[in-house]
Scaffold this motif. Sequence first.
Motif: not given
Length: 326
Positions: A35, A59, A66-70, A104, A115, A117, A119, A304
């Motif tokens: 993620e 994420g 999670g990977d969608r958000a990141s 998001i 969700m 993330t 950064c 995570r």
Amino acid sequence: RRALRRERSTAGARPPSYGLVVGCSSAAAGRPRNEDRCLSSLYAQWPGGEVGLVAVADGMGGMGEGDRASTVAVEALAGAFDKRPSDDCSQVLTSALDDARRQIQALNEADGHYMGTTCTAVAVDAQSIHVAHIGDCRAYLLRNGALHRLTADHSAYEAEMRQVSEGDEPPSPDLRSVLLRAIGPFDSAEPDMSVLRWEPGDTVVVCSDGVWQSVAEDAIAAEFGSAPLQGACDQLVQAAMAAGTDDNASVAAIQVGPRSTAARAGSTRRPPPVRRPAQPWKLGLSASALVVALVGGVIVHNTRAPGAWYPGQRYSSTSSRFFSSR
């Protein structure tokens, strides 16, 4: 360690004799799914010369969220630097992360998901290093062999550590997973911003908590003090895996040097993808964090989640690496 002078960007640019090298590497490491997302790009058409951008987003949300958000976060950064709405890198970073927050939150509202993330993003222009930070990824500056931490974790652990006096019991390490700031779960998420003047030879390293919780700072400094930049990114991810990290492991880095040196430093070969099994994803509120919540903190607790490591795509006319799950 010598204090680092932070400053605002000024108008004049340095002579265009500097060169930038960027690199990044990411692995699922201790999880079945990755993620994390990391980004490294060079942008030529900026006033004063080349601009480099690196970022790591970690994420949270699980089950593919999670990977969608990141991904939203790193794509917002890459898109903003492609379009260059301002000549001020700090403004572009801030605007991009706010755009990621809105995207998001819209996805959460539309799909009923929760969700988000963290950064940490770093842009380097002809004069300065610009750092934007939300969450618990970290940015370090390696200068003259000494590693300086540039960011403070937005975690309950770090908040409590600032209140600990000599002789007091330290807070529980479990509080490292309790986030006080992230992109998505909060109505607003202002990044910590800092700007400092670069010196030739500076290297800025950004890494997820799966790396900095597993690899000591002196080992991070040693990796980037001895290997070409992309090789050092790869090796640091491998070091986190060898140390038994139970999280995803991601590193992005940017180095400033004479143009000829920078060109040589960029030529390294990446090792093949590595996958390791991992533990299931969890999202919830830690009971141990209630003390922090009672004094006004809004808390997201995450352990995570997971993925595989893939070399990624290039953005438009820039030279970039973007790692993503497929």
